[in-house]
Enzyme design. Structure first.
Site, PDB file in Angstrom:
ATOM      1  CB  VAL A 218      -0.956  -0.014   1.216  1.00  0.00           C
ATOM      2  CG1 VAL A 218      -1.684   1.326   1.355  1.00  0.00           C
ATOM      3  CG2 VAL A 218      -1.964  -1.156   1.094  1.00  0.00           C
ATOM      4  CD  GLU A 257      20.270   8.527   8.299  1.00  0.00           C
ATOM      5  OE1 GLU A 257      21.131   7.602   8.284  1.00  0.00           O
ATOM      6  OE2 GLU A 257      19.377   8.608   9.145  1.00  0.00           O
ATOM      7  CB  CYS A 291      21.560   4.805  11.311  1.00  0.00           C
ATOM      8  SG  CYS A 291      21.075   6.532  11.515  1.00  0.00           S
TER       9      CYS A 291
END
Length: 484
Positions: A218, A257, A291
């Site tokens: 979706v 990113e 991260c």
């Protein structure tokens, strides 16, 4: 926690999913359901895109700087007024320890919204290049910066308020309209942002929309629909690669990113024990789910055993605690899926010949818990040193001098962050200059701030978030020439 139940925000209206369906939101510390999120349908996503397109093309948002400043200041104030609820919701939904709310969890991204609004008030959208006579035609040239258009902001679950605002704030400030699609593990904080926009600001209908589909199928239209001009994505490198490919046929602007496997380098004249302790602490923050966290500790070979022992002792002292505990540093991982993923890496560490100086196992209790873990005995070619784990796992690797440390740090598909420590600042700076990564801490310096660009080299992404560079990601450049 008094936060209202999550709803979509589509064309200025808070609404359930079009077909009324929902999915559970779990507290990762307990594994228990804490709410239900609207499972946005394909029709809901289409309506949000249409609203954003219409608002960009037909409203004054893209051209009225004063309107944008006023509305963004209203949103900033609303976030401050609802800060306690936002913080409590983040701890419950994300499993983020409370101490992080004073940094990336809440305070820094809210300050970042104020920072970009201040920038908007003073930003020069036009630059006069003066008069020249190209091809003998005397002309006055002007360079104008204009909003990209409709932005699809697709955000991950690990630090949602930070990443939501790092995209939404600059995009709205630039004059873009936005469809925000958060990760299905953490839809509530995004819906709460939408609620504040709807109830406490004058942002026109359609300028900001929030949709929370659980299905990637979706959501995939956000990367392909020609009505969207830019996709701004933060998440895994694999997903970023797929989004870039999906956006290619319509040549959308893409900001990415992505992942990281950042190295903390201790040179031989540094306080190796202090670096080892600090890196182990960092690897535990929010269960390693960041991260830019340094998850490779690179130390002089003759200090290797000491560094492993200090890192292990530090992690043992931290432990894994309920994120609602004021002393918590390492909370749970986000989900059963993520816990299983980390466990698979821990099993692989043994297969590849590594040993655990501490930790090495999942914790058998309600919720999704992993022991803070130090892995020794592996080199930089190992899977655990090359791949992003997103758990509280630190790999310690020996180096044989500055050149070798730089080689190891750069021997990675990623280039997001890192650190260098030396007894000599000049020596540390010289090593830092050779490391191919987007942010670096040198001798303990802190780079994370609203005015400092953040992003990576190589497979850590394309573009920069935060700072002037992050604002300008959402602008196009137009050159105009007039008869002089």
């Amino acid at each position: 926690m008094s936060t209202p139940a999550p709803q979509l925000l589509v064309d200025g209206r808070l609404t359930p999913a079009g077909d009324g369906t929902t999915y559970p939101i779990l507290n990762p510390a307990t594994g228990q359901e804490i709410g239900q999120a609207p499972d946005a349908t394909a029709g809901d996503v289409d309506a949000a895109i249409a609203a954003a397109r219409r608002a960009f093309d037909e409203s004054a948002w893209s051209t009225d700087v004063a309107l944008r400043v006023r509305c963004l200041r209203q949103l900033h104030q609303a976030l401050l007024d609802h800060a306690d609820d936002f913080r409590a919701l983040t701890t419950a939904e994300v499993g983020m320890p409370g101490f992080m709310m004073g940094a990336a969890g809440f305070d820094v991204p809210v300050e970042g919204l104020k920072w970009v609004t201040d920038l908007l008030e003073s930003y020069e959208f036009e630059t006069d290049l003066g008069v020249a006579a190209p091809m003998g035609i005397k002309s006055r040239r002007t360079v104008r910066r204009e909003p990209v258009g409709v932005v699809a902001a697709i955000t991950p679950w690990n630090v949602p308020t930070q990443i939501n605002l790092a995209k939404v704030g600059p995009a709205l400030a630039a004059g873009c309209t936005v469809v925000l699609k958060p990760a299905p593990d953490t839809p509530w904080v995004a819906c709460q942002l939408g609620r504040l926009v709807a109830e406490h600001t004058d942002i026109p209908a359609g300028v900001f929309n929030v949709v929370t589909p659980r299905s990637n199928d979706v959501a995939s239209v956000l990367s392909t629909d020609p009505r969207i001009d830019m996709v701004s994505f933060t998440g895994s490198t694999a997903t970023g690669r797929a989004i870039m490919a999906a956006a290619a046929p319509t040549l959308k602007k893409v900001f990415l990113e992505l992942g990281g496997k950042s190295a903390a380098i201790a040179l031989d004249d540094s306080d190796v024990a202090a670096v080892a302790g600090a890196t182990a602490f960092t690897a535990c923050i929010h269960a390693g789910q960041g991260c830019a966290i340094t998850t490779r500790l690179i130390v002089p070979r003759d200090r290797y055993d000491e560094a492993v022992q200090v890192a292990a002792s530090t992690m043992e002292s931290i432990g894994a605690k309920d994120p609602a505990d004021p002393g918590a540093i390492c909370g749970p991982v986000i989900s059963q899926v993520q816990r299983d993923r980390v466990q698979a890496y821990l099993e692989l560490a043994v297969t590849e010949g590594g040993t655990f100086a501490t930790g090495g196992h999942v914790i058998d209790q309600d919720g999704f818990w992993v022991e803070p873990t130090v892995v020794a005995g592996l080199d930089n070619s190992s899977t655990l040193a090359q791949e992003e784990i997103f758990g509280p796992v630190l790999v310690v690797i020996p180096h044989d001098g500055d050149d070798d440390a730089v080689r190891i740090a750069n021997d990675s598909p990623y280039g997001l962050s890192g650190s260098v420590d030396s007894g000599s600042l000049e020596r540390a700076k010289a090593v830092a200059a050779r490391i191919r990564t987007g942010t670096l801490s040198v001798n303990g310096g802190v780079w994370f701030s609203p005015d400092a660009p953040f992003g990576g080299y190589k497979q850590s992404g394309i573009g920069r978030e935060m700072g002037v560079a992050g604002f300008e990601e959402y602008l196009e450049t137009k050159t105009l020439a007039f008869p002089a």
